[in-house]
Design a protein around this motif. Structure first.
Motif, PDB file in Angstrom:
ATOM      1  N   SER A  25      44.778   2.506 -55.481  1.00 14.55           N
ATOM      2  CA  SER A  25      43.580   2.114 -55.020  1.00 14.55           C
ATOM      3  C   SER A  25      42.650   3.592 -54.990  1.00 14.55           C
ATOM      4  O   SER A  25      41.509   3.493 -55.020  1.00 14.55           O
ATOM      5  N   VAL A  26      43.365   4.710 -54.820  1.00 10.97           N
ATOM      6  CA  VAL A  26      42.447   6.175 -54.797  1.00 10.97           C
ATOM      7  C   VAL A  26      41.931   6.279 -56.188  1.00 10.97           C
ATOM      8  O   VAL A  26      40.765   6.615 -56.327  1.00 10.97           O
ATOM      9  N   LEU A  27      42.922   6.004 -57.158  1.00 11.12           N
ATOM     10  CA  LEU A  27      41.903   6.167 -58.614  1.00 11.12           C
ATOM     11  C   LEU A  27      41.141   5.028 -58.887  1.00 11.12           C
ATOM     12  O   LEU A  27      40.023   5.408 -59.559  1.00 11.12           O
ATOM     13  N   GLY A  28      41.203   3.791 -58.288  1.00  9.13           N
ATOM     14  CA  GLY A  28      40.107   2.750 -58.344  1.00  9.13           C
ATOM     15  C   GLY A  28      38.893   3.164 -57.878  1.00  9.13           C
ATOM     16  O   GLY A  28      37.651   2.837 -58.282  1.00  9.13           O
ATOM     17  N   LEU A  29      39.043   3.891 -56.638  1.00  5.40           N
ATOM     18  CA  LEU A  29      37.924   4.240 -55.846  1.00  5.40           C
ATOM     19  C   LEU A  29      37.344   5.446 -56.616  1.00  5.40           C
ATOM     20  O   LEU A  29      35.917   5.503 -56.577  1.00  5.40           O
ATOM     21  N   GLY A  30      38.010   6.480 -57.260  1.00  4.92           N
ATOM     22  CA  GLY A  30      37.558   7.389 -58.034  1.00  4.92           C
ATOM     23  C   GLY A  30      36.653   6.816 -59.147  1.00  4.92           C
ATOM     24  O   GLY A  30      35.594   7.328 -59.480  1.00  4.92           O
ATOM     25  N   ALA A  31      37.422   5.771 -59.792  1.00  8.97           N
ATOM     26  CA  ALA A  31      36.771   5.092 -61.137  1.00  8.97           C
ATOM     27  C   ALA A  31      35.343   4.589 -60.685  1.00  8.97           C
ATOM     28  O   ALA A  31      34.274   4.860 -61.194  1.00  8.97           O
ATOM     29  N   LEU A  32      35.223   3.876 -59.487  1.00  5.58           N
ATOM     30  CA  LEU A  32      34.272   3.096 -59.035  1.00  5.58           C
ATOM     31  C   LEU A  32      33.100   4.089 -58.784  1.00  5.58           C
ATOM     32  O   LEU A  32      31.969   3.943 -59.060  1.00  5.58           O
ATOM     33  N   GLU A  33      33.402   5.219 -57.909  1.00  7.88           N
ATOM     34  CA  GLU A  33      32.399   6.141 -57.898  1.00  7.88           C
ATOM     35  C   GLU A  33      31.826   6.675 -58.900  1.00  7.88           C
ATOM     36  O   GLU A  33      30.775   7.343 -59.136  1.00  7.88           O
ATOM     37  N   ALA A  34      32.663   7.054 -60.114  1.00  6.90           N
ATOM     38  CA  ALA A  34      32.477   7.460 -61.224  1.00  6.90           C
ATOM     39  C   ALA A  34      31.266   6.645 -62.115  1.00  6.90           C
ATOM     40  O   ALA A  34      30.368   7.265 -62.669  1.00  6.90           O
ATOM     41  N   LYS A  35      31.582   5.423 -61.920  1.00  8.04           N
ATOM     42  CA  LYS A  35      30.572   4.424 -62.587  1.00  8.04           C
ATOM     43  C   LYS A  35      29.368   4.682 -61.754  1.00  8.04           C
ATOM     44  O   LYS A  35      28.231   4.653 -62.509  1.00  8.04           O
ATOM     45  N   ILE A  36      29.290   4.722 -60.463  1.00  8.76           N
ATOM     46  CA  ILE A  36      28.116   4.900 -59.898  1.00  8.76           C
ATOM     47  C   ILE A  36      27.422   6.083 -60.236  1.00  8.76           C
ATOM     48  O   ILE A  36      26.026   5.986 -60.344  1.00  8.76           O
ATOM     49  N   TRP A  37      28.179   7.086 -60.328  1.00 10.28           N
ATOM     50  CA  TRP A  37      27.439   8.420 -60.609  1.00 10.28           C
ATOM     51  C   TRP A  37      26.877   8.496 -62.060  1.00 10.28           C
ATOM     52  O   TRP A  37      25.743   8.845 -62.102  1.00 10.28           O
ATOM     53  N   VAL A  38      27.703   8.015 -63.002  1.00  7.49           N
ATOM     54  CA  VAL A  38      27.045   7.625 -64.331  1.00  7.49           C
ATOM     55  C   VAL A  38      25.953   6.779 -64.289  1.00  7.49           C
ATOM     56  O   VAL A  38      24.799   7.085 -65.108  1.00  7.49           O
ATOM     57  N   THR A  39      25.799   5.731 -63.633  1.00 10.18           N
ATOM     58  CA  THR A  39      24.715   5.046 -63.584  1.00 10.18           C
ATOM     59  C   THR A  39      23.366   5.728 -62.781  1.00 10.18           C
ATOM     60  O   THR A  39      22.511   5.589 -63.560  1.00 10.18           O
ATOM     61  N   SER A  40      23.830   6.544 -61.677  1.00 13.17           N
ATOM     62  CA  SER A  40      22.765   7.122 -61.272  1.00 13.17           C
ATOM     63  C   SER A  40      22.274   8.310 -61.997  1.00 13.17           C
ATOM     64  O   SER A  40      21.053   8.566 -62.143  1.00 13.17           O
ATOM     65  N   SER A  41      23.113   8.674 -62.824  1.00 11.83           N
ATOM     66  CA  SER A  41      22.705   9.918 -63.728  1.00 11.83           C
ATOM     67  C   SER A  41      21.831   9.306 -64.791  1.00 11.83           C
ATOM     68  O   SER A  41      20.765   9.903 -65.254  1.00 11.83           O
ATOM     69  N   ALA A  42      22.126   8.040 -65.365  1.00  9.30           N
ATOM     70  CA  ALA A  42      21.270   7.376 -66.329  1.00  9.30           C
ATOM     71  C   ALA A  42      19.790   7.090 -65.721  1.00  9.30           C
ATOM     72  O   ALA A  42      18.923   7.362 -66.216  1.00  9.30           O
ATOM     73  N   GLN A  43      19.914   6.551 -64.631  1.00 14.87           N
ATOM     74  CA  GLN A  43      18.611   6.267 -63.819  1.00 14.87           C
ATOM     75  C   GLN A  43      17.811   7.704 -63.552  1.00 14.87           C
ATOM     76  O   GLN A  43      16.749   7.627 -63.880  1.00 14.87           O
ATOM     77  N   LEU A  44      18.378   8.547 -63.074  1.00 14.55           N
ATOM     78  CA  LEU A  44      17.793   9.868 -62.863  1.00 14.55           C
ATOM     79  C   LEU A  44      17.308  10.526 -64.294  1.00 14.55           C
ATOM     80  O   LEU A  44      16.345  10.850 -64.050  1.00 14.55           O
ATOM     81  N   LEU A  45      17.749  10.264 -65.259  1.00 14.86           N
ATOM     82  CA  LEU A  45      17.293  10.774 -66.732  1.00 14.86           C
ATOM     83  C   LEU A  45      16.222  10.092 -67.136  1.00 14.86           C
ATOM     84  O   LEU A  45      15.179  10.584 -67.490  1.00 14.86           O
ATOM     85  N   ALA A  46      16.219   8.647 -66.736  1.00 12.41           N
ATOM     86  CA  ALA A  46      15.054   7.826 -67.162  1.00 12.41           C
ATOM     87  C   ALA A  46      13.940   8.197 -66.488  1.00 12.41           C
ATOM     88  O   ALA A  46      12.675   8.178 -66.895  1.00 12.41           O
ATOM     89  N   LEU A  47      14.175   8.435 -65.120  1.00 13.85           N
ATOM     90  CA  LEU A  47      13.131   8.622 -64.033  1.00 13.85           C
ATOM     91  C   LEU A  47      12.432  10.020 -64.425  1.00 13.85           C
ATOM     92  O   LEU A  47      11.238  10.047 -64.375  1.00 13.85           O
ATOM     93  N   ILE A  48      13.324  10.917 -64.793  1.00 16.20           N
ATOM     94  CA  ILE A  48      12.843  12.328 -65.241  1.00 16.20           C
ATOM     95  C   ILE A  48      12.001  12.200 -66.312  1.00 16.20           C
ATOM     96  O   ILE A  48      10.985  12.752 -66.290  1.00 16.20           O
ATOM     97  N   GLY A  49      12.444  11.479 -67.489  1.00 17.23           N
ATOM     98  CA  GLY A  49      11.691  11.327 -68.663  1.00 17.23           C
ATOM     99  C   GLY A  49      10.285  10.645 -68.155  1.00 17.23           C
ATOM    100  O   GLY A  49       9.475  11.333 -68.928  1.00 17.23           O
ATOM    101  N   GLY A  50      10.296   9.463 -67.476  1.00 22.02           N
ATOM    102  CA  GLY A  50       8.784   8.996 -67.308  1.00 22.02           C
ATOM    103  C   GLY A  50       8.016   9.853 -66.346  1.00 22.02           C
ATOM    104  O   GLY A  50       6.955   9.924 -66.690  1.00 22.02           O
ATOM    105  N   ILE A  51       8.703  10.539 -65.485  1.00 20.34           N
ATOM    106  CA  ILE A  51       7.799  11.468 -64.590  1.00 20.34           C
ATOM    107  C   ILE A  51       7.235  12.474 -65.523  1.00 20.34           C
ATOM    108  O   ILE A  51       6.183  13.028 -65.403  1.00 20.34           O
TER     109      ILE A  51
END
Length: 126
Positions: A25-51
């Motif tokens: 369960s702890v590793l699953g939580l870490g994996a879920l948080e890593a997915k959220i972080w990667v998605t947020s990073s991709a969105q941040l990169l796209a937003l910064i590029g557009g900005i």
């Protein structure tokens, strides 16, 4: 003696199984948080590029307009270029500030709090 040993082995097996479930369960939580972080990073990169693209376009137009206005009032070309450089550097500093604040908000505190709760969290649950 054999029943005690069998009971101890069963208890150890249950303990190992419960620890495996907890770790999963702890590793699953870490994996879920890593997915959220990667998605947020991709969105941040796209937003910064557009900005950056829009700001470059807007600043070029604004600087050209200000330069034309300043030229019409008789300012020298060197002073116009120096002011344009200063405005560009200040805007870049503002963008760096926003990006730095966004990066500070991207962390793994939820996983850390699940593994090691704060003293405040322990006292609130009690």
């Amino acid at each position: 003696m054999k029943t005690t040993q069998a009971t101890e082995q069963a208890d150890f097996a249950e303990l190992a199984l419960s620890h495996k479930k907890w770790l999963k369960s702890v590793l699953g939580l870490g994996a879920l948080e890593a997915k959220i972080w990667v998605t947020s990073s991709a969105q941040l990169l796209a937003l910064i590029g557009g900005i950056v693209f829009l700001l470059i376009t807007a600043w070029l137009l604004l600087i050209a307009s200000a330069a034309a206005l300043a030229w019409s009032y008789g300012f020298s070309l060197v002073s116009i270029l120096l002011m344009a450089t200063l405005v560009t550097l200040l805007s870049a500093a503002g963008l760096m500030y926003v990006a730095r604040n966004t990066l500070k908000q991207m962390n793994f505190t939820r996983t850390l709090d699940a593994l090691i709760p704060n003293d405040q969290d322990s006292s609130e649950n009690a």
